[in-house]
Structures are given as structure tokens and as C-alpha cells.
Design a protein around this motif. Structure first.
Motif, short mmCIF file in Angstrom:
data_model
loop_
_atom_site.label_atom_id
_atom_site.label_comp_id
_atom_site.label_asym_id
_atom_site.label_seq_id
_atom_site.Cartn_x
_atom_site.Cartn_y
_atom_site.Cartn_z
N LEU A 63 1.05 -1.23 -0.12
CA LEU A 63 -0.06 -0.03 -0.01
C LEU A 63 0.93 1.44 0.04
O LEU A 63 0.31 2.35 -0.39
N SER A 64 2.05 0.90 0.39
CA SER A 64 3.21 2.11 0.45
C SER A 64 2.87 2.18 -0.65
O SER A 64 3.75 3.76 -1.60
N CYS A 66 2.35 1.86 -3.50
CA CYS A 66 1.65 2.44 -4.39
C CYS A 66 0.96 4.30 -3.83
O CYS A 66 0.84 4.47 -5.05
N GLN A 67 1.03 4.11 -3.11
CA GLN A 67 0.98 5.64 -2.48
C GLN A 67 2.20 6.51 -2.96
O GLN A 67 1.65 7.46 -3.61
N ASN A 68 3.44 6.17 -2.73
CA ASN A 68 4.14 6.24 -3.73
C ASN A 68 4.55 6.69 -5.35
O ASN A 68 5.10 7.35 -5.82
N ARG A 70 1.59 6.76 -6.78
CA ARG A 70 0.93 7.99 -8.12
C ARG A 70 1.42 9.39 -7.41
O ARG A 70 0.82 10.69 -7.76
#
Length: 70
Positions: A63-64, A66-68, A70
Motif C-alpha cells: 500500500l505504501s 502504491c501511494q508513492n 501515485r
């Protein structure tokens, strides 16, 4: 020589990575990486067509990552 889509596979489990690579390597170019940090480093210079990302990884989880991205 035919074009192959590039798939980035990110998983801390080496058996899972090997399985993904074996299953997809005939039709796709598979880039296996074993950590989210390495994936982000790879993505600074490369753009795969698809990312297969494990959610549960030590250090930086999926998840981290994926956030990075984006």
C-alpha cells in the motif's frame, strides 16, 4: 522479434516471484523485484505496462508503494 509487454512483479517471497516469472515469461517481459524500495527505484527510470504488487511485505508494504507511485 516480437513486442512483449513489461510486467513488474514485486513480492518478498522468492517462490512467488519465481512462479509468476515462470508462468508469464513466454508472453511477457517479467521484471521480478523483492522489495517495495527496489520497485520505487526501478520505477524512477522505467515504466512497466503492469505492476503486480504484494500487499504484505516487510519494510515498505504494498500500500505504501502504491501511494508513492501515485
Amino acid at each position: 522479434m516480437s513486442f512483449k509487454y513489461k510486467i513488474l512483479a514485486v513480492d518478498d517471497n522468492s517462490i512467488s516471484l519465481a512462479t509468476i516469472e515462470q508462468a508469464l515469461k513466454e508472453k511477457y517481459e517479467v521484471v521480478p523485484l523483492n522489495s517495495g524500495v527496489r520497485a520505487l527505484q526501478y520505477l524512477k527510470k522505467n515504466r512497466p505496462d503492469l505492476i503486480l504488487l504484494d500487499i504484505n511485505m516487510p519494510g515498505m508494504d504494498g500500500l505504501s508503494v502504491c501511494q508513492n507511485i501515485r
